[in-house]
Write an enzyme that holds these catalytic residues in place. Sequence first.
Site, mmCIF file in Angstrom:
data_model
loop_
_atom_site.group_PDB
_atom_site.id
_atom_site.type_symbol
_atom_site.label_atom_id
_atom_site.label_comp_id
_atom_site.label_asym_id
_atom_site.label_seq_id
_atom_site.Cartn_x
_atom_site.Cartn_y
_atom_site.Cartn_z
ATOM 1 N N HIS A 107 0.819 -1.221 0.000
ATOM 2 C CA HIS A 107 0.000 0.000 0.000
ATOM 3 C C HIS A 107 0.853 1.272 0.000
ATOM 4 C CE1 HIS A 107 -3.249 -2.702 0.255
ATOM 5 N NE2 HIS A 107 -3.346 -2.825 1.562
ATOM 6 N N HIS A 177 -10.016 0.993 0.677
ATOM 7 C CA HIS A 177 -9.859 -0.256 1.422
ATOM 8 C C HIS A 177 -10.989 -0.473 2.426
ATOM 9 C CE1 HIS A 177 -7.867 -3.701 2.971
ATOM 10 N NE2 HIS A 177 -6.749 -3.460 2.320
ATOM 11 N N GLU A 315 -11.253 -4.604 -3.337
ATOM 12 C CA GLU A 315 -10.431 -3.446 -3.684
ATOM 13 C C GLU A 315 -10.201 -3.417 -5.195
ATOM 14 O OE1 GLU A 315 -6.827 -3.992 -1.074
ATOM 15 O OE2 GLU A 315 -8.193 -5.470 -0.251
HETATM 16 C C1 BGC Z 1 -3.843 -6.971 1.496
HETATM 17 C C2 BGC Z 1 -3.746 -7.761 2.792
HETATM 18 C C3 BGC Z 1 -3.523 -6.795 3.923
HETATM 19 C C4 BGC Z 1 -4.643 -5.778 3.921
HETATM 20 C C5 BGC Z 1 -4.502 -4.714 4.987
HETATM 21 C C6 BGC Z 1 -4.977 -6.030 1.606
HETATM 22 O O1 BGC Z 1 -5.081 -5.260 0.440
HETATM 23 O O2 BGC Z 1 -3.963 -7.800 0.376
HETATM 24 O O3 BGC Z 1 -2.699 -8.703 2.723
HETATM 25 O O4 BGC Z 1 -3.483 -7.482 5.157
HETATM 26 O O5 BGC Z 1 -4.711 -5.147 2.677
HETATM 27 O O6 BGC Z 1 -3.310 -4.079 4.894
#
Ligand code: BGC
Length: 351
Positions: A107, A177, A315
């Site tokens: 991210h 998210h 997402e």
């Molecule tokens: C990821 C996960 C992660 C979550 C929160 C998701 O987009 O694929 O692995 O734990 O985001 O960070």
Amino acid sequence: MSISKKLFGTLPGGEDVYLYTITNKNGAQVSIQTLGGGIQSLYMPDRNGAMGDVVLGFDNVSDYQDPDLGYQGLLVGRFANRIRNAQFEIDGEKYNLPANQGSWTLHGGGRFSFSLWEAAVCGENSITVAKFSPDGEDGFPGNFTMRVKYTLTDENVLRLEYFVSCDKKSVANPTNHVYFNLSADPKKTIEGHTLQIDASYFTETDSQQLPTGVLSPVAGTMMDFTCPHKIGDRIDEPFRAVIDGVGYDNNYCLDKKYGEFARAAVLYDEESGRRLAVYTDLPGVQLYCGGWLAGSCGKGKGNSKVSFRRGVALETQFYPDSVHFPDKFPFEYICPGKEFKTVTEFRFTAE
Ligand code: BGC
């Protein structure tokens, strides 16, 4: 339609975080916070017209800044999902990013989501939030701005329009998210929700969930959501692209063409009758069922918990690590002088 603004909370550093709430003629309501430009609550009717908050989140604003609590409702940039080895190249120039998870970047390093965004009311049913990131911040090239316009319509559609610009050739993977629990009762896990994803392939991953570059068919595997069925039906089956005990945390390659705005997924909760259809022009969607959230973190709004499998994130995105497969995966660079735009809609109905 109405829009209101109030103080949501104050961060440990003393910065105030505001909450903008849009209410439509049915009484459906979304609250957007200035921390991470995130969706803090979303009230939608069940089949009897009763409103319930269908997204996870917290009452205490600083909980949103804890990466272990899963980026609840936050916007993600500059680049959502994983970047292998926390580095990439553009035209032979190498860029080094924070390795904020294992040896990779997750991210974009997190800063984008965990900081304050500018916000403004924009028309009678929209709010625009914006974040500027200077050249070289967290290693990414170019002075970069991401703007997101949230609109709540009287048809119970929450539209997210993203506008990205940069003064150097750069990369972006914008997403939101938010974790849905259509029962509006986060004491229930989402294993009983029915899901359909309009994708015949997923991005194959290695033991660290990093894409290998191979796209594999979902047919005949636990990954197959081409026909609607319960998330819990096969979530704990052993499978090479799923971490044992975590369950789905995978990118699906949508069947539609990149750029075409069309349906990506449908989530349904039989008990409440709430149905969510996700539409996007992006090529992928990460199905993440909150399998990394701790079993009992005991926080959450009201008396609820933000914990293991209490919410499902869908997402919309470019495939993870697209920066290493720009010719193989559907991908677009951000180029100076040309704003990049993308749209995702969350369309709610009840039946
Ligand atoms: C990821 C996960 C992660 C979550 C929160 C998701 O987009 O694929 O692995 O734990 O985001 O960070």
